[in-house]
Write a protein that holds these residues in place. Sequence first.
Motif: not given
Length: 109
Positions: A16-25, A43-61
């Motif tokens: 990967q060009a950018q360091r990836p995230v392992l998203l534990d849901v 490593l980033l922990h975000m329980p599944m049901q919190t993802i929609p509300a926390r979407l802005n915490e994830l980096d699209k790059t």
Amino acid sequence: MQQIYPAQIAEWASQQAQRPVLLDVREGWEVQTASAKPEGLDLLHMPMQTIPARLNELDKTRPIACLCHHGGRSMQVASFLMQHGFEVVNVAGGIHAWSAQVDPSIPVY
């Protein structure tokens, strides 16, 4: 949707060009019971049901590998993230497969 096995995660991360995230849901108690220690990923922990509300915490790059217990919840989250423009793969078999393929010291539950 690309699926990768835990045994392939280090190689995938290195490509990967950018360091990836392992998203534990998984839920908090699950992460406390068994957690991966990925090399080459953050490593980033975000329980599944919190993802929609926390979407802005994830980096699209940054590429994301989604992880859960066996791969079902993470597949749903990965699909959701793809619809929102993220580069995502699903970790097939989840933390259970991670224990079998990468780190047998991770408890199976």
